[in-house]
Design an enzyme around this catalytic site. Structure first.
Site: not given
Length: 443
Positions: A116, A139, A184
């Site tokens: 990303k 982010n 995650h």
């Protein structure tokens, strides 16, 4: 102070950006954080002494009496006090939703398990090279709400699954989910929950960029414009790779754009990143020439497959940002495929509940040895049993010295931990910096 209709939940970086935004707009709100001493508490009390702050365990009464909660990405929506508020009809939102409602320029929204930051930064540089006033963040770097400015031509935003969970009004001009790999799993019930959060990026987007090599990253159905990228030969309107005169080229349909040998960023995963960025720019009608010049100049980001130095014929790479299995896979396969020698991999740390078994095949194919450290070193070793030699160490300095012993001239040593860093370090950045320092001391 009476009950507030708006509560900012979480006082970290994004929570503080929400505080600044709401205060700037003259709105009344309270702040809550489950920690006794959250990171931005001192700043909040100094700059906004009038704001009520509730630290410690979250108050169900406080949250349930609000009309809207702005929940920070670091807090799971499954937190009991937040669930109780949702059950009593409270609206949950976040900083990205608020940003999207106030942004006057188009938004490029970039998510994915890996790459990303690389793609977001690269797209920002491409747009700047094309003369656009571009704001890059989310982010990565600057929180979204701090970027709002009416002079901006386009916003390029990196978005995490946690941010997307509280985002309903994004309506990106261009949305992309670069890839999906398990990450995650300490926060999501299963992989499908994680994928569902990532795919929220596509909701109401005007154009989609999709990875045709990764079905899990693609929307289930869409009736909007789609441009795909992948490492296969591209059809008309697609981005991919073509062979020409024994060289591999980035290509758009039949058009050869740039030999991959002219990229500073190495590995097949970075070729995919370059193609994704070009597809995003094309979806935004940015001219190809400035995008290609920005791409040739782009040297990558720190801690992301970053070349450090050559010592006695061995190349050293820092990919401390490979905090999950998918990122480590991309680095191992990307470097391994273009490397005459073998890899010595340094891995381990906090595995976040991940399954390491998918590392077996590429480690067997590309690695000479694996040096392991950190909390889940044994779990990684168990997953790699029967592949290559594994060595256990207790410090990063030891890992570097052991890897230097194991590597032969023509090999590469790769720090790609496949794990988070927080069992031993403050951050993946600190881990990468200490690794680079240790490599710098090698003779």
């Amino acid at each position: 102070m009476g009950q507030q209709t708006q509560v900012v939940v979480g006082l970290g970086k994004s929570g503080m950006s929400l505080v600044r935004f709401l205060a700037r707009h003259g709105q009344s709100f309270a702040v809550a954080d489950s920690r006794e001493n959250p990171p931005e508490l001192a700043r909040l009390q100094h700059e906004y002494p009038e704001v009520a702050v509730h630290c410690g365990s979250l108050s169900v009464d406080l949250l349930s009496a609000a009309q809207i909660l702005y929940v920070s990405p670091g807090l799971a929506l499954s937190t009991p006090a937040i669930q109780a508020a949702i059950a009593s009809g409270v609206t949950v939102s976040g900083d990205i939703d608020l940003f999207a409602q106030h942004a006057r320029a188009p938004i490029v929204a970039i998510t994915g398990s890996n790459a990303k930051s690389t793609v977001t930064t690269l797209v920002g540089q491409m747009f700047a090279a094309a003369g656009l006033n571009v704001a890059v963040g989310g982010n990565l770097g600057v929180p979204a709400l701090d970027l709002l400015d009416d002079t901006v031509d386009v916003y390029v935003m990196e978005l995490s699954s946690f941010q997307l969970e509280t985002t309903s009004h994004l309506q990106a001009r261009v949305a992309v989910c670069l890839n999906i790999s398990e990450d995650h799993m300490d926060r999501y019930a299963d992989l499908n929950g994680y994928i569902a959060a990532k795919q929220r990026v596509f909701n109401h987007a005007q154009a989609l960029v999709i990875n045709r090599d990764d079905p899990a990253s693609q929307p289930q159905h869409t009736d909007t414009t789609v441009i795909s990228f992948g490492l296969s030969v591209p059809a008309v309107g697609e981005f991919g790779l073509r062979e020409h005169n024994t060289e591999t080229y980035l290509a758009y349909g039949d058009e050869l754009l740039l030999p991959v040998s002219q990229l500073k960023i190495r590995g097949s995963h970075n070729q995919a990143n370059a193609l994704a960025a070009l597809a995003i720019g094309t979806a935004m009608n940015v001219p190809m020439a400035p995008m290609l010049s920005a791409l040739q100049a782009f040297a990558g980001l720190e801690h992301r497959c970053q070349w450090l130095r050559t010592v006695q014929g061995v190349q050293w790479y820092n990919d401390s940002k490979a905090t999950n299995v998918g990122a480590a896979l991309a680095a191992i396969e990307g470097l391994g495929a273009g490397n005459a020698g073998k890899l010595v991999l340094i891995a381990g740390g906090d595995g976040k509940g991940a399954d390491f078994s998918s590392l077996q095949a590429p480690v067997a194919q590309y690695c000479r040895a694996v040096v392991l450290l950190g909390r889940d070193a044994q779990r990684v070793a168990d997953a790699l049993a029967g592949t290559v030699k594994t060595e256990h160490v207790t410090t990063l300095q030891e890992a570097v010295l052991k890897a230097a012993q194991l590597a032969e001239s023509g090999d590469s040593v790769l720090l790609a931990p496949a794990c988070a860093s927080l069992d031993m370090f403050k951050s993946f950045e600190e881990r990468g910096e200490l690794f680079a320092q240790a490599v710098g001391r090698l003779l």
